[in-house]
Design an enzyme around this catalytic site. Structure first.
Site, PDB file in Angstrom:
ATOM      1  N   GLU A 192     -15.477  36.710  -4.296  1.00  0.00           N
ATOM      2  CA  GLU A 192     -16.592  37.644  -4.352  1.00  0.00           C
ATOM      3  C   GLU A 192     -16.968  38.104  -2.951  1.00  0.00           C
ATOM      4  O   GLU A 192     -16.955  37.318  -2.002  1.00  0.00           O
ATOM      5  CB  GLU A 192     -17.800  36.966  -4.973  1.00  0.00           C
TER       6      GLU A 192
ATOM      7  N   CYS B 220     -21.400  40.196   2.948  1.00  0.00           N
ATOM      8  CA  CYS B 220     -21.232  38.744   2.866  1.00  0.00           C
ATOM      9  C   CYS B 220     -19.810  38.462   2.399  1.00  0.00           C
ATOM     10  O   CYS B 220     -19.411  38.853   1.300  1.00  0.00           O
ATOM     11  CB  CYS B 220     -22.262  38.197   1.875  1.00  0.00           C
TER      12      CYS B 220
ATOM     13  N   CYS C 277     -14.456  26.017  -3.012  1.00  0.00           N
ATOM     14  CA  CYS C 277     -14.970  25.303  -1.837  1.00  0.00           C
ATOM     15  C   CYS C 277     -14.920  23.805  -2.094  1.00  0.00           C
ATOM     16  O   CYS C 277     -15.197  23.361  -3.208  1.00  0.00           O
ATOM     17  CB  CYS C 277     -16.410  25.737  -1.542  1.00  0.00           C
TER      18      CYS C 277
ATOM     19  N   CYS D 100     -21.609  21.052  -2.383  1.00  0.00           N
ATOM     20  CA  CYS D 100     -23.083  21.057  -2.288  1.00  0.00           C
ATOM     21  C   CYS D 100     -23.651  21.159  -3.707  1.00  0.00           C
ATOM     22  O   CYS D 100     -23.213  22.007  -4.491  1.00  0.00           O
ATOM     23  CB  CYS D 100     -23.558  22.234  -1.447  1.00  0.00           C
TER      24      CYS D 100
ATOM     25  N   CYS E 275     -25.004  24.478  -5.282  1.00  0.00           N
ATOM     26  CA  CYS E 275     -24.192  25.689  -5.102  1.00  0.00           C
ATOM     27  C   CYS E 275     -23.174  25.844  -6.214  1.00  0.00           C
ATOM     28  O   CYS E 275     -22.431  24.916  -6.534  1.00  0.00           O
ATOM     29  CB  CYS E 275     -23.482  25.633  -3.760  1.00  0.00           C
TER      30      CYS E 275
ATOM     31  N   CYS F  82     -23.753  32.653  -5.067  1.00  0.00           N
ATOM     32  CA  CYS F  82     -22.313  32.716  -4.845  1.00  0.00           C
ATOM     33  C   CYS F  82     -21.541  32.016  -5.961  1.00  0.00           C
ATOM     34  O   CYS F  82     -21.931  30.993  -6.477  1.00  0.00           O
ATOM     35  CB  CYS F  82     -21.936  32.179  -3.468  1.00  0.00           C
TER      36      CYS F  82
HETATM   37  S1  SF4 Z   1     -23.052  26.072  -0.140  1.00  0.00           S
HETATM   38 FE1  SF4 Z   1     -21.371  26.269  -1.618  1.00  0.00          FE
HETATM   39  S2  SF4 Z   1     -19.839  27.580  -0.622  1.00  0.00           S
HETATM   40 FE2  SF4 Z   1     -21.268  26.830   0.977  1.00  0.00          FE
HETATM   41  S3  SF4 Z   1     -20.317  24.939   1.739  1.00  0.00           S
HETATM   42 FE3  SF4 Z   1     -21.699  24.291   0.111  1.00  0.00          FE
HETATM   43  S4  SF4 Z   1     -20.390  24.235  -1.728  1.00  0.00           S
HETATM   44 FE4  SF4 Z   1     -19.309  25.441  -0.178  1.00  0.00          FE
END
Ligand code: SF4
Length: 356
Positions: free
Chosen positions: A93, A106, A113, A117, A120, A343
């Site tokens: 994206e 962005c 990833c 997190c 996220c 995201c």
């Molecule tokens: S916020 Fe999401 S995209 Fe960013 S490092 Fe953490 S898991 Fe990865």
């Protein structure tokens, strides 16, 4: 099967080496670079200061690939989001977030990833692969195509800034990110100022010290907690590089780079959003003498997440508290609420649609 080399993402030196192998003089590389990155051409036939023969040879051996736009969504607040597909079918994206007279694109740096997190959505999608330098740069090129912003006077551009903040952790794909930033900032092409590029990291400490030296862009840190224990609960990376190490790395970056560091702070109801947390945060910055600016981000919940957004009152009180300590703490409303702008959401939606 297409065996042609894609020119987008090659460094200037690599492009020159390709041309040299074809027996062309060095200045041809400069001309082609300008066609690609200043004029945004996607067809060798339009490179009119090259001989017809050379244009044909280039077309026979190379490509100027853009990722394919799979879906494009325009939010009521003018946030525009693209789901882009690369040659191998992988999707990411890219989002354009407009302000009144400018805006930031962005950009993603990885497919998925690995950082996990908890708040996220991308973190729940696992890492598939890194993006190449060309795949990073070409996201911005697609945005310029859509907004018709090739070879415009810099002052008139809407796409004025880049944030490396989309899917993925840029510092886990460091080599390609450095190469991409060098292409984006090259004065004979896209020529974006380093001051207009921000790299946002979850805190891969060993790489932070190299950012200023290698690419000189601005640093943003996804902080999201006011103490070590809290941060470890939502960001697994904090166990590897605890908050004190991260703060020291930020301080070192600041000593070299000057300016301020932006700290992203997602407002999570009853988790990190009380006045006591704001006081703790200010004390943390004071301890490390960091010139901090906070972006307080309203949380955009996604299906299955464990957190809820803080109330507006809480967010405003939090912002005010930080301002009382002398820190800028603007509140960023979740942009593009109506188009799943947190995201990773658009990608997931498309995947579940495809499955059903
Ligand atoms: S916020 Fe999401 S995209 Fe960013 S490092 Fe953490 S898991 Fe990865």
């Amino acid at each position: 099967m297409n065996n042609k080399t894609d020119l987008i993402g090659l460094s200037k030196e690599e492009l020159a080496a390709c041309l040299k192998e074809m027996g062309e003089p060095a200045f041809r590389a400069k001309q082609i670079w300008q066609w690609i990155y200043f004029y945004g051409k996607t067809d060798f036939a339009e490179m009119t200061n090259l001989s017809k023969d050379l244009r044909q040879k280039l077309a026979d051996n190379f490509t100027l690939n853009r990722p394919k736009i799979v879906t494009e969504q325009l939010s009521s607040d003018k946030t525009r989001k693209w789901l882009l597909e690369f040659a191998d079918g992988q999707k990411i994206e890219t989002v354009y977030i407009p302000e009144s007279d400018r805006g930031a694109v962005c950009i993603s740096t990885q497919i998925g990833c690995a950082m996990g997190c908890k708040f996220c959505h991308t973190g729940s999608q696992k890492l598939t692969r890194n993006l190449s330098a060309g795949e990073i740069v070409s996201q911005f090129m697609v945005a310029r195509d859509v907004y018709n912003e090739w070879h415009l006077d810099g002052e008139k551009r809407m796409l004025s800034n880049i944030v490396l903040m989309g899917m993925g952790e840029p510092l886990q794909n460091y080599e390609n990110v450095v190469k991409a930033v060098k292409i984006l900032t090259d004065g004979e092409g896209i020529a974006l100022s380093k001051r207009r590029i921000t790299l946002s990291t979850s805190g891969i400490v060993p790489f932070i010290k190299n950012i200023d030296k290698d690419i000189g862009v601005k640093l943003a840190v996804s902080l999201h907690a006011s103490n070590n224990e809290l941060r470890s609960q939502i960001m697994p990376i904090n166990k590897k590089y605890p908050l004190p190490e991260l703060m020291q790395a930020c301080r070192d970056y600041q000593d070299n780079h000057g300016g301020y560091i932006t700290f992203e702070y997602l407002m999570l109801k009853d988790f990190n959003d009380t006045p006591a947390h704001a006081v703790e945060l200010a004390a943390l910055m004071k301890k490390y003498q960091i010139n901090a600016k906070f972006n307080l981000i309203a949380f955009n919940p996604w299906p299955g997440c464990d957190y809820e957004p803080s109330s507006n009152n809480r967010i405003h009180a939090f912002s005010q508290k930080l301002q009382d300590f002398g820190y800028a703490a603007p509140i960023r409303t979740a942009r593009g609420q109506d188009i799943l702008a947190a995201c990773g959401q658009l990608k997931s939606k498309k995947e579940s649609e495809n499955k059903s």
